[in-house]
Design a protein around this motif. Structure first.
Motif, PDB file in Angstrom:
ATOM      1  N   ASN A  54       0.821  -1.208   0.000  1.00  0.00           N
ATOM      2  CA  ASN A  54       0.000   0.000   0.000  1.00  0.00           C
ATOM      3  C   ASN A  54       0.862   1.268   0.000  1.00  0.00           C
ATOM      4  N   ALA A  55       2.071   1.192   0.599  1.00  0.00           N
ATOM      5  CA  ALA A  55       2.955   2.363   0.674  1.00  0.00           C
ATOM      6  C   ALA A  55       3.992   2.373  -0.433  1.00  0.00           C
ATOM      7  N   LYS A  56       4.366   1.206  -0.963  1.00  0.00           N
ATOM      8  CA  LYS A  56       5.417   1.097  -1.971  1.00  0.00           C
ATOM      9  C   LYS A  56       4.867   0.377  -3.205  1.00  0.00           C
ATOM     10  N   GLU A  57       4.665   1.093  -4.299  1.00  0.00           N
ATOM     11  CA  GLU A  57       4.137   0.492  -5.526  1.00  0.00           C
ATOM     12  C   GLU A  57       5.143  -0.417  -6.202  1.00  0.00           C
ATOM     13  N   THR A  58       6.420  -0.367  -5.755  1.00  0.00           N
ATOM     14  CA  THR A  58       7.450  -1.190  -6.397  1.00  0.00           C
ATOM     15  C   THR A  58       7.383  -2.648  -5.990  1.00  0.00           C
ATOM     16  N   LEU A  59       6.636  -3.001  -4.926  1.00  0.00           N
ATOM     17  CA  LEU A  59       6.608  -4.376  -4.448  1.00  0.00           C
ATOM     18  C   LEU A  59       5.952  -5.268  -5.493  1.00  0.00           C
ATOM     19  N   GLY A  60       6.682  -6.319  -5.935  1.00  0.00           N
ATOM     20  CA  GLY A  60       6.169  -7.224  -6.962  1.00  0.00           C
ATOM     21  C   GLY A  60       5.703  -8.551  -6.414  1.00  0.00           C
ATOM     22  N   SER A  61       6.279  -9.011  -5.274  1.00  0.00           N
ATOM     23  CA  SER A  61       5.886 -10.324  -4.768  1.00  0.00           C
ATOM     24  C   SER A  61       6.316 -10.464  -3.323  1.00  0.00           C
ATOM     25  N   ALA A  62       5.603 -11.345  -2.605  1.00  0.00           N
ATOM     26  CA  ALA A  62       5.952 -11.726  -1.239  1.00  0.00           C
ATOM     27  C   ALA A  62       6.074 -13.247  -1.205  1.00  0.00           C
ATOM     28  N   PHE A  63       7.151 -13.749  -0.572  1.00  0.00           N
ATOM     29  CA  PHE A  63       7.451 -15.181  -0.561  1.00  0.00           C
ATOM     30  C   PHE A  63       7.436 -15.708   0.867  1.00  0.00           C
ATOM     31  N   VAL A  64       6.898 -16.952   0.996  1.00  0.00           N
ATOM     32  CA  VAL A  64       7.078 -17.738   2.210  1.00  0.00           C
ATOM     33  C   VAL A  64       7.894 -18.955   1.804  1.00  0.00           C
ATOM     34  N   VAL A  65       9.081 -19.113   2.446  1.00  0.00           N
ATOM     35  CA  VAL A  65      10.006 -20.185   2.080  1.00  0.00           C
ATOM     36  C   VAL A  65      10.127 -21.129   3.272  1.00  0.00           C
ATOM     37  N   THR A  66       9.988 -22.424   3.016  1.00  0.00           N
ATOM     38  CA  THR A  66      10.122 -23.415   4.077  1.00  0.00           C
ATOM     39  C   THR A  66      11.060 -24.522   3.635  1.00  0.00           C
ATOM     40  N   LYS A  67      11.807 -25.062   4.623  1.00  0.00           N
ATOM     41  CA  LYS A  67      12.712 -26.170   4.326  1.00  0.00           C
ATOM     42  C   LYS A  67      11.999 -27.523   4.424  1.00  0.00           C
ATOM     43  N   SER A  68      10.698 -27.500   4.816  1.00  0.00           N
ATOM     44  CA  SER A  68       9.923 -28.756   4.894  1.00  0.00           C
ATOM     45  C   SER A  68       8.770 -28.716   3.887  1.00  0.00           C
ATOM     46  N   PHE A  69       7.527 -28.436   4.350  1.00  0.00           N
ATOM     47  CA  PHE A  69       6.375 -28.346   3.451  1.00  0.00           C
ATOM     48  C   PHE A  69       5.331 -27.451   4.105  1.00  0.00           C
ATOM     49  N   PHE A  70       4.227 -27.168   3.374  1.00  0.00           N
ATOM     50  CA  PHE A  70       3.172 -26.296   3.867  1.00  0.00           C
ATOM     51  C   PHE A  70       1.988 -27.133   4.352  1.00  0.00           C
ATOM     52  N   GLU A  71       1.472 -26.786   5.533  1.00  0.00           N
ATOM     53  CA  GLU A  71       0.245 -27.410   6.012  1.00  0.00           C
ATOM     54  C   GLU A  71      -0.928 -27.014   5.120  1.00  0.00           C
ATOM     55  N   PRO A  72      -1.967 -27.803   5.116  1.00  0.00           N
ATOM     56  CA  PRO A  72      -3.146 -27.423   4.319  1.00  0.00           C
ATOM     57  C   PRO A  72      -3.708 -26.063   4.713  1.00  0.00           C
TER      58      PRO A  72
END
Length: 737
Positions: free
Chosen positions: A668-686
């Motif tokens: 909302n404050a920075k129009e340059t933001l293109g993506s947000a990442f969540v990185v895990t060394k295991s896996f994602f819960e449902p």
């Protein structure tokens, strides 16, 4: 230049000054006393003479405008010049054992050049007595405000203090100002070499014999040109009839001459002549004839007319005028130039006296039978008898202490006084004597105790010294062993570490930069346009690191820093974004559906680990959002933000929800933001996958052409990506490419 001196000098009154060497010569002609400053170069002047130049040379003033500060007292420029010149500490004394007055008299009589500093163990301030050719001036800086006191008041305050003072021997070499008249400078240099007086020719010697010039006044050093009204009345010339075989006339002090010249009602000269005695306090109005300047003697001491006529100033002895000195100085012998004397004799003796640099002993027992320059001198007992015969000299304030006998009474008192007097010893109180005896015994006992304690401390010191030497030898052995082991590690290809740091602290102080070996070849911009292959970009791209700490010899969890950094998931994710993700999106045909990610990758310039993004709130206030990884462009604006799950447990719904909340605030404050990442060394819960789907509006009924897109407005939003990292490789899970 000492900062204390700079602060003091810049507080003086400013004086008008012209530019360059011409300005210096103008100040010299005006007899300026103070300091001159051109940039970083400092100089001190006294009565128009340049005492020294510091932090530069006199050439630094050429063509430059400079500041001139007028000194509040003549002692300060000479003192500061000596302190900056530096000198040798020739003596150090405790005032209770060797009073400052004793040292002052000895140094003055010896023609000393340097200064005395009384500051050690003194709480009230710093006290100085500065000497040049035996002439002295005093200055003191009193209290926390360092209030300046000069002259006799400063010396008297110093004399009353208890502390340790040091005697500094300093040579002052006058600096010639370039551009002046060479003949005039040569005359000045010759005058300084002979005690500040230009060599006199035959005509000047004849003028001296006629009373036109005062030979004693010529003894003043050039930098001490001061006017003393008493000098003109005390100095005179003897009558010369050409005889050189008679015994030299004894020295008569200025005070004796003044006392003997006092009017008397009942005393007349032996030869019946009546003399008019001038007022000693009134200075002469013009040049004196030899008869006017001749010091008068008491009737009992006045030689017969034939005896006085037979004496000559060129005989083996010479008349010496004992002129009162400043700060309690003793008088210095001043050879006058008589009718038959030559200029060479006068000024060679003067130069020899001025060049004296030896500091006489300040212990009265050591100096009792020896003069200041090491030659046999007059014992102090004889000096005291001589002073008694010619009256006591005036006290420092200039007034005679106590009453003195009149001229008519003095001869009778001296004749009636026995040759040897044994003073009566006062009666000693038995109680007081017993008290003193007990005091002596107590002091002797204390001395023995201190000596015993001293011996014990010496033994302890020797033991510690021996132990220290053993430890030093052991340290040397261990250092040699360390070097040997390091050599073995280097031969084996194993890097050793000298320091350690926690992994979290190391990553927080690290930034990664996207750089190229050659900017004209394969870059991310060219890869974005399809003009460079993955292999070309990987070969040309450099992911460099910058730290806020020194990495030489640094170990993280037993690994050298660089090896540790390259194995972290933070570094691996940053490398995957700038080398692989662009091609994965392009090769799967998702350039438009993931345009926010694909178009932002070539703009990556710096990757910050464990940083924050500042969000303005208005009215000059702001708040920040924390992320594990922030990819920024050249202007420092965020392109991607990411959080990492470094544990073996799966990523949860709250992890995804927290990232969405923080990234929305940034987007909302920075129009340059293109993506947000969540990185895990295991896996994602449902639940984590459901949170991402709910936020991006994904599902079977979604009509959006942009994948996993968090929409903020009709035209603004960013992509939410979930990445799994296993075995050193990264896979985009959401969205599914």
């Amino acid at each position: 230049m000492d900062s204390e001196i700079i602060d003091a000098v810049t507080g003086w009154d400013s004086a008008p000054a012209e530019r360059g060497h011409g300005g210096l010569r103008s100040l010299a002609d005006d007899g300026f006393t103070g300091a001159v400053v051109a940039g970083m170069t400092w100089g001190f002047m006294l009565n128009g003479r340049l005492l020294g130049v510091f932090d530069g040379t006199v050439d630094d003033f050429e063509g430059e405008s400079f500041e001139a500060y007028r000194a509040p007292d003549s002692a300060l420029p000479l003192l500061y010049a000596m302190r900056e010149t530096g000198g040798d500490v020739r003596a150090q004394y405790y005032t209770e054992e060797t009073p400052l007055q004793d040292a002052d008299g000895t140094l003055s009589a010896g023609g000393f050049t340097g200064y005395v500093e009384l500051s050690e163990n003194v709480l009230s301030g710093d006290y100085y007595v500065v000497y040049h050719g035996g002439k002295s001036m005093s200055a003191a800086f009193v209290g926390n405000s360092r209030r300046l006191i000069t002259g006799d008041e400063a010396f008297e305050r110093a004399s009353d203090e208890v502390g340790i003072y040091k005697v500094y021997d300093v040579d002052i070499d006058l600096v010639d100002i370039p551009g002046g008249d060479p003949d005039e400078e040569a005359d000045e240099t010759a005058g300084v070499a002979a005690g500040g007086v230009a060599p006199a020719g035959d005509e000047e010697v004849e003028d001296d014999a006629e009373g036109a010039d005062d030979p004693a006044a010529a003894d003043e050093p050039a930098a001490f040109e001061t006017a003393d009204a008493d000098d003109d009345t005390d100095k005179g010339e003897p009558v010369d009839d050409g005889s050189a075989d008679e015994e030299p006339t004894p020295a008569v002090s200025a005070d004796a001459a003044a006392d003997d010249a006092e009017p008397s009602d009942s005393s007349t000269p032996d030869d019946g002549e009546t003399e008019a005695t001038p007022d000693p306090s009134a200075p002469p109005s013009g040049p004196q004839s030899p008869a006017q300047a001749e010091p008068t003697t008491p009737p009992a001491k006045r030689p017969a007319p034939e005896e006085s006529e037979s004496r000559s100033p060129t005989a083996e002895g010479s008349v010496v005028v004992d002129t009162p000195q400043k700060n309690g100085e003793q008088a210095s012998p001043e050879p006058p130039a008589g009718d038959d004397a030559t200029g060479d004799d006068v000024f060679s003796a003067e130069a020899q006296w001025r060049n004296a640099r030896s500091i006489p002993s300040l212990d009265p027992r050591d100096a009792e039978g020896e003069s200041v320059d090491g030659r046999p001198g007059t014992p102090r007992s004889h000096q005291r008898n001589t002073k008694q015969a010619t009256h006591h000299r005036p006290s420092r304030g200039g007034a005679g202490g106590g009453s003195r006998p009149s001229p008519e009474d003095q001869p009778t008192q001296q004749q009636s006084q026995p040759a040897e007097q044994t003073p009566e010893e006062p009666a000693v109180d038995p109680a007081e004597a017993e008290s003193l005896k007990q005091r002596v015994e107590a002091l002797a006992s204390e001395r023995d105790r201190l000596e015993s304690e001293r011996d014990a401390l010496r033994e302890e010191r020797d033991e510690h010294r021996s132990r220290a030497e053993e430890l030093e030898d052991r340290v040397a052995e261990l250092e040699s062993e360390v070097e040997r082991l390091r050599g073995q590690l280097d031969e084996a290809g194993i890097r050793s570490t000298d320091r350690s740091m926690s992994a979290d602290e190391a990553l927080r102080g690290t930034n990664l930069f996207v750089r190229y070996a050659r900017k004209g070849e394969a870059t991310l911009e060219k890869a974005h346009d399809g003009q460079a292959s993955r292999e070309e970009v990987v070969e040309n791209l450099r992911l460099e690191h910058h730290t806020t700490f020194d990495t030489e010899g640094l170990g993280i969890d037993g690994q050298p820093y660089e090896e540790f950094l390259h194995e972290t998931p933070e570094y691996g994710f940053a490398k995957w974004v700038v080398t692989d993700l662009l091609y994965e999106i392009g090769e799967t045909g998702n350039r438009s559906s993931l345009a926010g990610v694909f178009d932002s990758i070539p703009k990556a310039d710096r990757i910050e680990l464990y940083g924050s993004v500042s969000i303005p709130l208005g009215d000059g206030e702001s708040e920040s959002r924390q992320f594990d990884i922030i990819v920024r462009d050249q202007m420092g604006e965020p392109l991607f933000v990411a959080n990492l799950n470094d544990s073996r447990d799966p990523a949860t719904r709250p992890m995804v929800t927290q990232l969405i909340k923080d990234s929305k605030s940034v987007a909302n404050a920075k129009e340059t933001l293109g993506s947000a990442f969540v990185v895990t060394k295991s896996f994602f819960e449902p639940g984590a996958l459901e949170a991402a789907t709910e936020e991006t509006g994904g599902g079977l009924l979604s009509r959006s052409k942009r994948k996993s897109f968090v929409k903020l407005s009709r035209k603004q939003g960013y992509h939410l990506c979930l990445v799994e990292a296993r075995g050193g490789e990264f896979h985009l899970n959401v969205p599914d490419l």
